[in-house]
Design an enzyme around this catalytic site. Structure first.
Site, PDB file in Angstrom:
ATOM      1  N   TYR A   1      31.413  40.166  34.710  1.00 27.36           N
ATOM      2  CA  TYR A   1      32.468  39.278  34.824  1.00 27.36           C
ATOM      3  C   TYR A   1      33.454  39.644  35.957  1.00 27.36           C
ATOM      4  O   TYR A   1      34.287  38.849  36.274  1.00 27.36           O
ATOM      5  CB  TYR A   1      33.501  39.378  33.572  1.00 27.36           C
TER       6      TYR A   1
ATOM      7  N   HIS B   1      37.793  33.863  35.845  1.00 29.20           N
ATOM      8  CA  HIS B   1      38.795  34.157  34.841  1.00 29.20           C
ATOM      9  C   HIS B   1      39.418  35.630  35.413  1.00 29.20           C
ATOM     10  O   HIS B   1      40.200  36.000  34.454  1.00 29.20           O
ATOM     11  CB  HIS B   1      37.802  34.256  33.440  1.00 29.20           C
TER      12      HIS B   1
END
Length: 188
Positions: free
Chosen positions: A15, A20
């Site tokens: 990630y 995000h």
């Protein structure tokens, strides 16, 4: 007075460069500029760095709980260090702003951002500062989940980086003068 700045994101290499994780990216840059390193605080499910700025204690926090459970890490840290929610600032991605646009707010609802929703739930208050870093809306045919968990394409990468720089500049200004309203007036 003690301040806490939290960057929201998801832990793990998978990630690291996703939209995000704008909060993590901005907090990493702020930590670098303040010359502090994060260390894992297992009881608080977070990476934490601390320093003094203008004689005030400052904690930088990256929850390791994944975005949607961020409040489970933030609330216990606030309580443990006896920090008022008015001295909490949360940096996060914002779907409702164009890529790279930075907006500062002193309070309010989650605006659909699940990390903020979790912080509000666990802290029990909406009266904390936010630094929203724009990631734009999904392109036609892409889901919100796929959008926030994808990286920036080449045309947006530099604009997103500029947003991170602006967010960090805003936080440094805030730490120097201690007045979030004044910071909002300058950077919004």
């Amino acid at each position: 007075m003690t301040k806490m700045i939290v960057g929201l994101g998801n832990p793990g290499d998978k990630y690291e460069k996703t939209k995000h994780n704008m909060g993590f990216m901005a907090l990493d840059l702020l930590a670098k500029e303040l010359n502090v390193d994060f260390k894992e605080e297992k009881p608080f499910m977070s990476l934490v760095a601390s320093t003094f700025v203008n004689g005030e204690k400052l904690f930088l926090v990256k929850p390791l709980t994944f975005m949607n459970e961020s409040g489970r890490a933030v609330a216990p840290l606030l309580k443990y260090y006896n920090i008022d929610e008015a001295d909490l600032t949360v940096m996060h991605d914002d779907l409702d702003s164009p890529v790279g646009r930075v907006r500062l707010r002193q309070k309010g609802s989650s605006g659909g951002q699940n990390g903020i929703k979790s912080v509000i739930t666990h802290v029990g208050s909406q009266t904390f500062n936010r630094v929203k870093i724009g990631i734009g809306r999904p392109k036609h045919g892409m889901t919100v989940v796929n959008h926030v968990l994808s990286g920036f394409d080449n045309e947006d990468k530099e604009i997103a980086q500029d947003g991170i720089f602006k967010a960090v500049d805003a936080m440094k200004f805030y730490l120097e003068n201690g007045d979030f309203q004044k910071t909002m007036n300058k950077f919004n």
